[in-house]
Design a protein around this motif. Structure first.
Motif: not given
Length: 186
Positions: A53-64, A170-186
C-alpha cells in the motif's frame, strides 16, 4: 414551523447517515490478526517486496525492493530495507525490530536512531498477518490497515498466489484499491 421541522428531519437524517455510517461500517470490519507463531530464525534473511500500500517513505522506490532481517545477540532483529530509485541507484534504511510480548506474530519496528528508542512514538506496528508454512511468502500489515506488504523469498510470485494473498488481506478489511505492484507477476 411544522414545515421547517419536516424539512430538517430528512436533512438531519442525511447528516447522521454521513457521519454514523462510516463509524458503523468500521465497527463491523473483521479484526486484523497476526499469525499465532513466528519463528524469527526462519523469518530472518532476505524478502522481496511483491506489492505494498502506498506509504510516504517508499515514494522514491522504483523497484528491486528488499528487506533483510538479521537476528541480533540482544534478541532484537536488525532490519535493512533497500530499493532502486529513478537514477538507477539504491537507497537503504536501517532499523531494528522487537517482539511484542504475548503475541508471537507481532513486531514493532523503528528506523529512528538508537538514542530515541525509548520513545513509544518511534516504534511502528509490524504484524505478520499471513505466512507460508515454509516461510516462502508473508503478508505484513498493521492493526489500523494503513500499511500492507506482500513479500516473497523470490523476486517474483505466481499471479494465483498473489491473488490468494490479496483475498486474505481483503478479508481482514484492507482497502486494496491503491495497492502498488512492485514487481511483475509470473
Amino acid at each position: 414551523m411544522r414545515r421547517t421541522t419536516a424539512l430538517l428531519s430528512p436533512l438531519l437524517f442525511a447528516l447522521a447517515a454521513v457521519f454514523v455510517a462510516p463509524a458503523h461500517a468500521a465497527r463491523h470490519e473483521p479484526p486484523v490478526t497476526s499469525v499465532p507463531q513466528l519463528d524469527l530464525s526462519r523469518y530472518a534473511g532476505t524478502w522481496h517486496e511483491i506489492a505494498h500500500l502506498p506509504v510516504s517513505f517508499q515514494k522514491k522506490c522504483q523497484g528491486e525492493i528488499t528487506a533483510q532481517y538479521t537476528l541480533r545477540d540482544d534478541g532484537k532483529v536488525g532490519v535493512r530495507n533497500r530499493c532502486r530509485v529513478a537514477d538507477g541507484g539504491f537507497i537503504e534504511a536501517e532499523g531494528v525490530a522487537r517482539r511484542v510480548e504475548g503475541h508471537p506474530g507481532r513486531l514493532e519496528v523503528r528506523f529512528a536512531p538508537d538514542w530515541l528508542g525509548w520513545m513509544p512514538l518511534v516504534w511502528a506496528d509490524y504484524w505478520v498477518i499471513a505466512l507460508d508454512p515454509d516461510y516462502q511468502w508473508a503478508v505484513v500489515g498493521d492493526p489500523d490497515r494503513r500499511y500492507l506488504w506482500i513479500l516473497s523469498r523470490t523476486p517474483s510470485m505466481p499471479r494465483m498466489q498473489f491473488e490468494q494473498l490479496k483475498a486474505r488481506a481483503a478479508a481482514m478489511g484492507y482497502d486494496l484499491e491503491p495497492l502498488i505492484l512492485a514487481t511483475p507477476l509470473e
